[in-house]
Design a protein around this motif. Sequence first.
Motif, PDB file in Angstrom:
ATOM      1  N   THR A 408       0.797  -1.111   0.057  1.00  0.00           N
ATOM      2  CA  THR A 408       0.027   0.137   0.053  1.00  0.00           C
ATOM      3  C   THR A 408       0.650   1.191  -0.146  1.00  0.00           C
ATOM      4  OG1 THR A 408      -1.605  -1.093   1.375  1.00  0.00           O
ATOM      5  CG2 THR A 408      -1.822   1.288   1.231  1.00  0.00           C
ATOM      6  N   LEU A 409       0.626   2.158  -1.069  1.00  0.00           N
ATOM      7  CA  LEU A 409       1.239   3.361  -1.183  1.00  0.00           C
ATOM      8  C   LEU A 409       0.564   4.602  -0.914  1.00  0.00           C
ATOM      9  CD1 LEU A 409       3.172   2.251  -4.257  1.00  0.00           C
ATOM     10  CD2 LEU A 409       4.338   2.203  -1.747  1.00  0.00           C
ATOM     11  N   VAL A 420       3.152   2.499   3.328  1.00  0.00           N
ATOM     12  CA  VAL A 420       2.832   2.577   4.359  1.00  0.00           C
ATOM     13  C   VAL A 420       2.456   1.162   4.945  1.00  0.00           C
ATOM     14  CG1 VAL A 420       1.817   4.751   4.473  1.00  0.00           C
ATOM     15  CG2 VAL A 420       0.333   2.752   3.631  1.00  0.00           C
ATOM     16  N   GLU A 421       2.437   0.090   3.966  1.00  0.00           N
ATOM     17  CA  GLU A 421       2.145  -1.287   4.508  1.00  0.00           C
ATOM     18  C   GLU A 421       2.454  -2.253   3.505  1.00  0.00           C
ATOM     19  OE1 GLU A 421      -1.708  -3.232   6.814  1.00  0.00           O
ATOM     20  OE2 GLU A 421      -2.051  -2.886   4.865  1.00  0.00           O
ATOM     21  N   GLY A 434      -0.888 -11.352   7.039  1.00  0.00           N
ATOM     22  CA  GLY A 434       0.070 -10.869   8.107  1.00  0.00           C
ATOM     23  C   GLY A 434       0.734  -9.535   7.507  1.00  0.00           C
ATOM     24  N   THR A 435       1.223  -8.403   8.343  1.00  0.00           N
ATOM     25  CA  THR A 435       1.735  -7.402   7.733  1.00  0.00           C
ATOM     26  C   THR A 435       3.362  -7.632   7.862  1.00  0.00           C
ATOM     27  OG1 THR A 435       1.688  -6.450  10.020  1.00  0.00           O
ATOM     28  CG2 THR A 435      -0.129  -5.788   8.249  1.00  0.00           C
ATOM     29  N   LEU A 436       3.985  -7.111   7.043  1.00  0.00           N
ATOM     30  CA  LEU A 436       5.632  -7.203   7.194  1.00  0.00           C
ATOM     31  C   LEU A 436       6.304  -5.853   6.857  1.00  0.00           C
ATOM     32  CD1 LEU A 436       5.733 -10.143   4.509  1.00  0.00           C
ATOM     33  CD2 LEU A 436       5.534 -10.487   7.109  1.00  0.00           C
ATOM     34  N   LEU A 438       9.377  -4.042   4.699  1.00  0.00           N
ATOM     35  CA  LEU A 438       9.968  -4.232   3.221  1.00  0.00           C
ATOM     36  C   LEU A 438      11.205  -5.285   3.418  1.00  0.00           C
ATOM     37  CD1 LEU A 438       9.855  -3.959   0.250  1.00  0.00           C
ATOM     38  CD2 LEU A 438      10.941  -1.759   0.506  1.00  0.00           C
ATOM     39  N   PRO A 439      11.961  -5.098   4.543  1.00  0.00           N
ATOM     40  CA  PRO A 439      13.486  -5.942   4.459  1.00  0.00           C
ATOM     41  C   PRO A 439      12.982  -7.253   4.779  1.00  0.00           C
ATOM     42  CG  PRO A 439      13.673  -3.950   5.819  1.00  0.00           C
ATOM     43  CD  PRO A 439      12.307  -3.977   5.127  1.00  0.00           C
ATOM     44  N   VAL A 440      11.850  -7.809   5.657  1.00  0.00           N
ATOM     45  CA  VAL A 440      11.583  -8.982   5.638  1.00  0.00           C
ATOM     46  C   VAL A 440      10.731  -9.663   4.282  1.00  0.00           C
ATOM     47  CG1 VAL A 440       9.814 -10.479   6.946  1.00  0.00           C
ATOM     48  CG2 VAL A 440      11.062  -8.716   8.222  1.00  0.00           C
ATOM     49  N   ALA A 441      10.075  -8.687   3.565  1.00  0.00           N
ATOM     50  CA  ALA A 441       9.432  -9.205   2.551  1.00  0.00           C
ATOM     51  C   ALA A 441      10.685  -9.676   1.552  1.00  0.00           C
ATOM     52  CB  ALA A 441       8.634  -8.175   1.844  1.00  0.00           C
TER      53      ALA A 441
END
Length: 494
Positions: A408-409, A420-421, A434-436, A438-441
């Motif tokens: 989501t931008l 933002v998400e 689940g929310t992450l 960016l580094p984890v993604a």
Amino acid sequence: MQFLPPALRVENRIRAVRQALVKAGYTAPAVAALLQTERYSTNREEDGIVFERRLAGDSASAIAARLFHLNLDVDQVLWDRALPELPAVALEEFGLATVKGGVLRAKVRLVPHGDIFIACDPGSQSESPDHVTGVTNPAGVLADLAIRRPARLGLDLGCGCGIQALLMARHCERVIATDLNPRALEFTRLNAAINGVDNVECRLGSFFEPIAGLEFDLLLCNPPYVISPDNQFLFRDSGLPADSLCRRLVGETGLHLAEGGFAQMLISWAQPKDRPWDEIVAEWVAGAPCDAWFLHYSTEDPLTHAAKWNQPFRMADVAGFPAALDRWTAYYREQGIDQIGFGAVILRRRADGDNWVRSDKLRVGLGPAGDQVLRVFSAEDLLRGAGGDKALLATPLRLAAGHRLETTLVQGSTGRWEQVEVRLILTTGLGFQGTLDLPVAQFLAHLDGEKTVAEAATTAANESGLPSAELGRYRQSALQAVRSLLELGFLEAS
């Protein structure tokens, strides 16, 4: 009630019914298209009025749907012309319909579900205590939740029309279907014969009496879980106080599973205001030799619950409907029930070691979830096993099939798009999200089933130019995400 004469059952002639209906186009996709809804199994009278008008055509599929889906009378000549391979006299011979004065009238409701056909009682007989329902929404929930792996022996406990038994028969060498209602067993036999299933055995009896001494690899159960003051319908009312039926079933089921065997059943529970739902149901498995996963689908207030379960009968007894609501809500007050919870439990027999219990709330189901269930249980074994973080870092993992990553931008103050998400979503099964960050993604993209968690974290860190001094912290962040995603079934070991 005996639909099918034994001689015909032995000769397997009843299979011609399914073959002819499929050839006529009376299939699940066709019915959904004709009725313009995927929820075509409804018994609501207002839906039937609309459906009748959608099935006004003379195609073979529409005629078949009028007879067997809506149970409307059909002209015999019209039927025989549309379905010459399944004439009206054959339906009468099989016990599925009657012919009188040139009019064909169904004795059963016969509806396609996936690629099988399920017969049940017509809605006009819904006031009978031994009424047998068809493919209801709860039955569909249980069928989607069920584990579909090869097994030796399966049990459909409280089989009703036999839908779970028929689906289990595809991956179990042998299936036993039990019910307290003799008519339910007769429908199960009929449905097995129509669909050419020959590895289902029916046994009459209550609870576990008909299968004493046997251990099962898979047990499915859609019991009469409704909390009610009545003892009117075998499919709905247990005749036992509050949630004691479900409490007993959950507590005893593990004793009838083979080691490593699974049981999956729908449940409801009495919910007082001052206790969490998961605390209530966890008590049911205290001392049982099973791991347990409780799933919470919904919670209803007493009036909503009473109205829902008496709604199908309101047209037959308009004056009795308000009285039923008052009787049911008074019962809930007497029992101290503030709310009624509905969900499912999945049990796995594991006699060695400490058994675990976990609970989750569900947002929405997205179809077959058996593979995800197995991933969750495997993840619990991995996360609770010896070795801790060190063992987990040395484990090769990969993302399970059926997921998507959404970013989501929003437009920031400088006019540039800002993230933002980042959300990881399962597109099948139980639909967890689940929310992450960016580094984890980016790290997840390197979990390919060959790299260990530690190797994937190192690769992702190097790729992003992370200083070596930050690698330890990055690994811990990745490890925390791995634990969470494993618990929800997003990840699987190679």
